[in-house]
Design an enzyme around this catalytic site. Sequence first.
Site, mmCIF file in Angstrom:
data_model
loop_
_atom_site.group_PDB
_atom_site.id
_atom_site.type_symbol
_atom_site.label_atom_id
_atom_site.label_comp_id
_atom_site.label_asym_id
_atom_site.label_seq_id
_atom_site.Cartn_x
_atom_site.Cartn_y
_atom_site.Cartn_z
ATOM 1 N N ASP A 51 0.818 -1.213 0.000
ATOM 2 C CA ASP A 51 0.000 0.000 0.000
ATOM 3 C C ASP A 51 0.851 1.261 0.000
ATOM 4 O OD1 ASP A 51 -2.037 -1.724 0.095
ATOM 5 O OD2 ASP A 51 -2.724 -1.203 2.127
ATOM 6 N N LYS A 139 -26.278 -13.603 -4.735
ATOM 7 C CA LYS A 139 -27.233 -12.497 -4.750
ATOM 8 C C LYS A 139 -26.786 -11.480 -3.708
ATOM 9 C CE LYS A 139 -31.953 -11.129 -5.276
ATOM 10 N NZ LYS A 139 -31.990 -10.008 -4.351
ATOM 11 N N GLU A 201 -23.987 -4.577 -8.703
ATOM 12 C CA GLU A 201 -24.463 -4.232 -7.367
ATOM 13 C C GLU A 201 -23.412 -3.399 -6.629
ATOM 14 O OE1 GLU A 201 -27.449 -5.423 -6.858
ATOM 15 O OE2 GLU A 201 -27.827 -5.619 -4.698
ATOM 16 N N CYS A 446 -17.118 -14.927 40.871
ATOM 17 C CA CYS A 446 -16.787 -15.569 39.610
ATOM 18 C C CYS A 446 -17.246 -17.025 39.654
ATOM 19 C CB CYS A 446 -15.282 -15.504 39.380
ATOM 20 S SG CYS A 446 -14.759 -16.502 37.975
ATOM 21 N N CYS A 449 -13.737 -19.253 39.639
ATOM 22 C CA CYS A 449 -12.715 -19.272 40.696
ATOM 23 C C CYS A 449 -13.217 -18.687 42.006
ATOM 24 C CB CYS A 449 -11.464 -18.537 40.225
ATOM 25 S SG CYS A 449 -11.691 -16.753 40.151
ATOM 26 N N CYS A 470 -7.513 -17.020 38.131
ATOM 27 C CA CYS A 470 -8.749 -17.627 37.629
ATOM 28 C C CYS A 470 -8.410 -18.492 36.419
ATOM 29 C CB CYS A 470 -9.730 -16.526 37.241
ATOM 30 S SG CYS A 470 -11.232 -17.153 36.467
HETATM 31 S S1 IVH Z 1 -29.558 -10.027 -12.274
HETATM 32 C C1 IVH Z 1 -31.945 -9.753 -15.464
HETATM 33 N N1 IVH Z 1 -27.768 -10.924 -10.578
HETATM 34 O O1 IVH Z 1 -31.313 -8.379 -7.131
HETATM 35 C C2 IVH Z 1 -32.010 -9.689 -14.022
HETATM 36 N N2 IVH Z 1 -29.350 -9.326 -9.792
HETATM 37 O O2 IVH Z 1 -34.373 -8.233 -8.594
HETATM 38 C C3 IVH Z 1 -31.323 -8.499 -13.493
HETATM 39 N N3 IVH Z 1 -29.008 -8.667 -7.450
HETATM 40 O O3 IVH Z 1 -31.938 -5.299 -7.188
HETATM 41 C C4 IVH Z 1 -30.715 -8.727 -12.187
HETATM 42 N N4 IVH Z 1 -27.267 -9.939 -7.072
HETATM 43 O O4 IVH Z 1 -29.503 -5.548 -7.964
HETATM 44 C C5 IVH Z 1 -28.826 -10.105 -10.750
HETATM 45 N N5 IVH Z 1 -26.088 -11.768 -9.209
HETATM 46 C C6 IVH Z 1 -27.140 -10.966 -9.384
HETATM 47 C C7 IVH Z 1 -27.646 -10.147 -8.355
HETATM 48 C C8 IVH Z 1 -28.758 -9.339 -8.591
HETATM 49 C C9 IVH Z 1 -28.097 -9.038 -6.555
HETATM 50 C C10 IVH Z 1 -30.101 -7.704 -7.166
HETATM 51 C C11 IVH Z 1 -30.295 -6.657 -8.224
HETATM 52 C C12 IVH Z 1 -31.754 -6.305 -8.126
HETATM 53 C C13 IVH Z 1 -32.347 -7.553 -7.598
HETATM 54 C C14 IVH Z 1 -33.022 -8.271 -8.740
#
Ligand code: IVH
Length: 716
Positions: A51, A139, A201, A446, A449, A470
């Site tokens: 860094d 997700k 995301e 305690c 102990c 302890c």
């Molecule tokens: S695909 C064509 N992939 O989930 C579909 N969405 O309802 C478009 N999300 O708010 C979304 N991880 O931001 C997709 N691996 C992922 C995701 C993802 C999170 C969120 C997305 C949206 C909601 C989808």
Amino acid sequence: MTTADLFAEPSEGEPARAALAAAQARILALRQTLQEHAYRYYVLDEPSLPDAEYDRLFQSLQALEQEFPDLVTPDSPTQRVGGQVLEGFATVRHARPMLSIRTETDTQASGAENFDARIRRELGLGTEAAEVEYVTELKFDGLAMSLRYENGFLVQAATRGDGETGEDVTQNIRTIPSIPLALTSNRSARAVPAVLEVRGEVYMRRDDFESLNERQRQRIAAGLKGEKTFVNPRNAAAGAVRQLDPGIAAQRPLSFFAYGLGDVTPPDAGGPVWQSHYEMLMALRDWGFPVAEQTACVQGASGLIAYHQRIGALRDTLPYDIDGVVYKVNSLALQSQLGFVTREPRWAVAHKYPAQEQMTVVQAIEVQVGRTGKLTPVAKLQPVFVGGVTVTNATLHNEDEARRKDVRVGDTVVVRRAGDVIPEVVSVVLEKRLHEAPWFTMPHQCPVCDSLAVREEGEADYRCTGGLFCSAQRKQAMLHFAQRRAMDIEDLGDKLVDQLVDAGLVQSLPDLYRLELATLAPLERMAEKSAQNVLASLARSKSTTLPRFLFGLGIRHVGEATAKDLARHFGSLDALMAASVDQLLQVRDVGPVVAHSLRTFFDQPHNREVVEQLRACGVHWAEGPPTPGANLPLAGKTYVLTGTLPTLSREQAKEMLEAAGAKVAGSVSKKTHGVIAGAEAGSKLEKALALGIPVLDEAGLMALVQSEGGDSDGST
Ligand code: IVH
């Protein structure tokens, strides 16, 4: 080009044009090096430069750009934070709608089977037909973002909004270090298309969330108005993205993962041709976008189920929150064949995980003793399956918490397990209370102990006063000493420590290094081989670093970061042990509480004895020269304050700068590193502008003092 070349200065007397050309070449080289390093750091997760070296290159670039302002371009890594405080966000019409995904509510394996069965049916595949190939993704629990690049440069970032129109949050998104400002086709056979919209995301890592909230708590405690803490990383991320002041947004640490596409130059206009979603994701990665490493290609329902289980098992070890996994048909041809229902594609589904909260019954409330003698009430639960594991214990934190929640033996309670934190009791389901068990009260002795347990004024916790007398505290102290981040004594686990302490074989830390094969081998669950392993890991641990050793001693309030700062500041253990409270206060982030705790620890002859004996047993480390103050981020820099800042008083601003190692001067000169200007700043600001000295506002000041200086390795 080597790093040394990047620092080379043009030779004296070179004509101005040549100097400009040379500067331009160096600026481009520096930017490329920094960009490549950011790619390795954020996308590959394989940092290639320390860094400190990165910072050095970054500062050289800043200096050059300051000298040649005409050469500054918006895609320079120095230009992430900037722009003005906005009144509101402009509306953006998405070139292609931002869709959502259907959620499979069945959290069991059958959820994955249902999706595969539906896809096969819709594609008209019979039982004989081959498995469908899917891409499996995480997700992420953040907010959807669309990033538009034109000719490889980030031109717009927009939130999802209602899917058709979102908000233009470009200024804030530019501050996210893992989002490339400019794309490169260096790593890919494919050229970056003229138009590329990447969907993904924006999220906040859990550790970044914790430190943000810690900082917020400090600001609240310092009496700063309008500050609050955030409930969870997603809320914090959403708040940061919608910040009208990009200076503040820049201080909220956000990250990004790409998972899809929006508008792209079509193939007939020279745009990319992909056969599969996975291929497209890999191209995005090559161009510079972070794609989660867990993204995979699998075959059929069994592949989906295995992925769901695998991610479920490692979910808590991820540094960020997810709320499920996403399955997508991999073939783009099949995707278009499947099409959409309203706003959701038929070819994708989100598959969630079981709730992180469950109800169960409290069978008993026990009190556990921690390393520093802290007594923690723990609810013993009827075993319950929460968020993927069976939970039998949940912490009640302390007496006040236990009473506030009014948890009693026999109660039905809601238990929550989130991330890798210890399960906790959220609340009591009062309607289910059958009989009134007595209130919980903390014992005044305690439980291990029998020493007196006391609650100091102003503290939430009771502590056993038995110290190392302890056995519970001794055991915890040993486990703390042995942990990976301290002495890293691999084979010394809790079961072994229990036996060693209970049998009186080990009384103090140095005793560990006096263990012999003949003592260890006969112990339960031990054999000659495992005993040898323990001895070998003990022997290996003797060669350590001063920060690890200091941290391992378990001095109250001395965490890993403080141990590093202390080691660097004093250089040697003897210098540290001899330091007065005043000298200790000179160390970065060491306040009166820490200084006092250190002094008290080293004033006890018994603790000095432990240190001496450990050294006598062969524990050693390399010692360096003391570098007082050098680790402060603004050491050696001078700043000038002028005008009225919106929330900080002059005195507060000065203290913050000084705490970060800077000097605060009364007048501006060529030697000034920066001017912090507020409302009605006068001649000092003018002078700074005339001299080309950087001018910051309050947000800039906050960002400046919070920028971490120093490196993060464990060396001295
Ligand atoms: S695909 C064509 N992939 O989930 C579909 N969405 O309802 C478009 N999300 O708010 C979304 N991880 O931001 C997709 N691996 C992922 C995701 C993802 C999170 C969120 C997305 C949206 C909601 C989808």
